[in-house]
Design a protein around this motif. Structure first.
Motif, mmCIF file in Angstrom:
data_model
loop_
_atom_site.group_PDB
_atom_site.id
_atom_site.type_symbol
_atom_site.label_atom_id
_atom_site.label_comp_id
_atom_site.label_asym_id
_atom_site.label_seq_id
_atom_site.Cartn_x
_atom_site.Cartn_y
_atom_site.Cartn_z
ATOM 1 N N ASP A 1 0.831 -1.207 0.000
ATOM 2 C CA ASP A 1 0.000 0.000 0.000
ATOM 3 C C ASP A 1 0.863 1.254 0.000
ATOM 4 O O ASP A 1 0.558 2.216 -0.713
ATOM 5 C CB ASP A 1 -0.928 -0.005 1.221
ATOM 6 N N MET A 2 1.944 1.258 0.768
ATOM 7 C CA MET A 2 2.832 2.417 0.787
ATOM 8 C C MET A 2 3.448 2.643 -0.591
ATOM 9 O O MET A 2 3.561 3.784 -1.057
ATOM 10 C CB MET A 2 3.931 2.215 1.826
ATOM 11 N N LYS A 3 3.830 1.564 -1.278
ATOM 12 C CA LYS A 3 4.412 1.691 -2.614
ATOM 13 C C LYS A 3 3.386 2.221 -3.612
ATOM 14 O O LYS A 3 3.722 3.047 -4.472
ATOM 15 C CB LYS A 3 4.950 0.337 -3.066
ATOM 16 N N LEU A 4 2.140 1.759 -3.495
ATOM 17 C CA LEU A 4 1.100 2.225 -4.413
ATOM 18 C C LEU A 4 0.760 3.688 -4.158
ATOM 19 O O LEU A 4 0.533 4.455 -5.098
ATOM 20 C CB LEU A 4 -0.144 1.348 -4.276
ATOM 21 N N HIS A 5 0.710 4.093 -2.893
ATOM 22 C CA HIS A 5 0.500 5.506 -2.573
ATOM 23 C C HIS A 5 1.645 6.348 -3.135
ATOM 24 O O HIS A 5 1.418 7.433 -3.682
ATOM 25 C CB HIS A 5 0.423 5.695 -1.053
ATOM 26 N N LEU B 1 3.568 5.626 -5.714
ATOM 27 C CA LEU B 1 3.437 5.652 -7.175
ATOM 28 C C LEU B 1 2.405 6.682 -7.605
ATOM 29 O O LEU B 1 2.645 7.472 -8.535
ATOM 30 C CB LEU B 1 3.048 4.263 -7.682
ATOM 31 N N ALA B 2 1.255 6.694 -6.941
ATOM 32 C CA ALA B 2 0.208 7.665 -7.275
ATOM 33 C C ALA B 2 0.711 9.089 -7.060
ATOM 34 O O ALA B 2 0.457 9.987 -7.876
ATOM 35 C CB ALA B 2 -1.039 7.397 -6.441
ATOM 36 N N ASN B 3 1.437 9.310 -5.965
ATOM 37 C CA ASN B 3 1.982 10.631 -5.689
ATOM 38 C C ASN B 3 2.951 11.069 -6.784
ATOM 39 O O ASN B 3 2.933 12.223 -7.234
ATOM 40 C CB ASN B 3 2.687 10.619 -4.327
ATOM 41 N N ARG B 4 3.789 10.150 -7.233
ATOM 42 C CA ARG B 4 4.755 10.490 -8.285
ATOM 43 C C ARG B 4 4.052 10.809 -9.597
ATOM 44 O O ARG B 4 4.485 11.690 -10.342
ATOM 45 C CB ARG B 4 5.729 9.334 -8.464
ATOM 46 N N ILE B 5 2.953 10.113 -9.872
ATOM 47 C CA ILE B 5 2.224 10.351 -11.118
ATOM 48 C C ILE B 5 1.618 11.746 -11.124
ATOM 49 O O ILE B 5 1.817 12.525 -12.059
ATOM 50 C CB ILE B 5 1.135 9.279 -11.329
ATOM 51 N N TYR B 6 0.866 12.084 -10.053
ATOM 52 C CA TYR B 6 0.217 13.395 -10.092
ATOM 53 C C TYR B 6 1.203 14.541 -9.851
ATOM 54 O O TYR B 6 0.953 15.675 -10.255
ATOM 55 C CB TYR B 6 -0.997 13.469 -9.172
ATOM 56 N N SER B 7 2.358 14.245 -9.212
ATOM 57 C CA SER B 7 3.353 15.289 -8.991
ATOM 58 C C SER B 7 4.175 15.598 -10.235
ATOM 59 O O SER B 7 4.755 16.679 -10.350
ATOM 60 C CB SER B 7 4.302 14.884 -7.849
ATOM 61 N N SER B 8 4.233 14.644 -11.156
ATOM 62 C CA SER B 8 5.042 14.839 -12.360
ATOM 63 C C SER B 8 4.206 15.157 -13.595
ATOM 64 O O SER B 8 4.758 15.521 -14.634
ATOM 65 C CB SER B 8 5.885 13.585 -12.637
ATOM 66 N N SER B 9 2.902 15.028 -13.502
ATOM 67 C CA SER B 9 2.030 15.256 -14.661
ATOM 68 C C SER B 9 1.617 16.719 -14.761
ATOM 69 O O SER B 9 1.310 17.358 -13.748
ATOM 70 C CB SER B 9 0.765 14.387 -14.557
#
Length: 368
Positions: free
Chosen positions: A310-314, A316-324
């Motif tokens: 769950d920590m890894k998925l959170h 990953l989601a953070n990296r996606i919206y932070s880089s988009s």
């Protein structure tokens, strides 16, 4: 009969949940906090999933100020509305929650002492006489003193409460824009019928949270809601966005939990559910340690086993919206709406455990 000795540094939610659990095991537990009055000042938001709250064993009923049924996600001029027929989260008065946790810890036999700042010699003595728990926040004195490594990603937030007529108290609004709120997002949270929380969070490497907040307040959309109202309260906070390098020192009998350990969801910065569950886990392992059936190091392994994915998925989601870019995020929301993700998440979403969402997606699919 009381047995063993545990000292908890930090009387936040995680530290007090640990103290309650330790007391219920008959373990002599003392909690110290440098603040004279617990729960003040209130720096963090209080949006907590109902499913997550049910795992903590806290009677939080008197702390509820509002109940949420979903969220509006804003990016690039697009909005994805995720709603549920059933309530999905409560907004809690964090000060009352802290007091409630204190009362339950004391009721279980723990001693809570406020207005006490620890020196290095005190920490050394405490770890030599029993188990020392650092639950003293992101800038942890315990972690620094015992050399437990760094938290490599920090978010800075700034928020304010406004006494206005809240447009929709059933929904929270999240605004994604890597140019202005890189690393987290901006938000509107209806803390009560007449109290709206407005906040901004950003990565500490990408600007000043207060400046980002002031920009957010000047946007047409927010100004139309808040108008010229003055904040009734406001403040900044520091949120760890990754796990600390180490959270246990077996030899010196030191453990970290909550924000001190970085047990926080990188998507939202929320830490009570993960930190509270880690506190329960740690207390059970300490009982085993005193019984001779467990090692303190088992705590770190147990936390990663249960929440590692769950920590890894959170993250990953953070990296996606932070880089988009805002445009890319807007396109993403539009596509997700078209695929039925809004309906799926409204029915089967989980704020804390994205691994459960993946399992439900695998078995049900978006169109169900």
């Amino acid at each position: 009969m009381m047995r063993g000795n545990v000292v908890v540094i930090g009387a936040g939610t995680a530290g007090l949940i640990a103290a309650k659990r330790l007391g219920s095991h008959g373990i002599n537990t003392v909690v110290y906090d440098q603040k004279k009055i617990l729960g003040q000042p209130v720096r963090a938001s209080g949006i907590l999933s109902i499913t997550g709250l049910s795992t903590l064993g806290i009677d939080y009923s008197s702390c509820i100020t509002n109940t949420l049924y979903g969220a509006n996600l804003h990016a690039g001029g697009k909005v994805m509305k995720i709603t549920s027929k059933e309530p999905v989260a409560h907004i809690l008065d964090r000060k009352k929650l802290n007091w409630r946790c204190r009362d339950e810890a004391v009721g279980a036999g723990a001693l809570v002492i406020t207005g006490k700042r620890m020196a290095s010699k005190d920490l050394d003595a405490m770890s030599s006489e029993g188990v020392l728990i650092g639950a003293d926040g992101a800038v942890s004195t315990v972690a620094r003193h015992f050399g437990l490594g760094e938290i490599k990603s920090i978010a800075l937030t700034y928020k304010a409460d406004f006494n206005i007529n809240v447009p929709d108290r059933r929904m929270v609004d999240l605004f994604f824009d890597r140019g202005r709120y890189r690393g987290l997002f901006a938000w509107l949270a209806p803390n009560a019928e007449d109290i709206l929380e407005v906040g901004v969070g950003i990565d500490s490497k990408h600007g000043n949270a207060k400046n980002a907040f002031e920009h957010f307040m000047k946007t047409e959309e927010i100004h139309n809601i808040v108008g010229d109202a003055k904040p009734v309260s406001e403040g900044a906070s520091i949120i760890p966005m990754r796990l600390r390098e180490r959270i246990v020192d077996e030899e010196r009998r030191v453990m970290l939990m909550g924000d001190a350990a970085g047990q926080v969801k990188p998507t939202t910065g929320g830490g009570i559910i993960f930190g509270g569950n880690a506190a329960i886990m740690a207390a059970d392992i300490i009982k085993g340690y005193f019984d001779g059936t467990a090692r303190l190091a088992d705590y770190e392994a147990a936390f990663k086993k249960k929440y590692g994915l769950d920590m890894k998925l959170h993250t990953l989601a953070n990296r996606i919206y932070s880089s988009s870019s805002p445009k890319s995020m807007g396109t993403m929301l539009r596509v997700m709406n078209a695929l039925g993700a809004d309906s799926f998440l409204g029915s089967y979403g989980d704020m804390d455990r994205p691994s459960l969402i993946l399992k439900r997606l695998f078995f049900r699919g978006l169109d169900r």
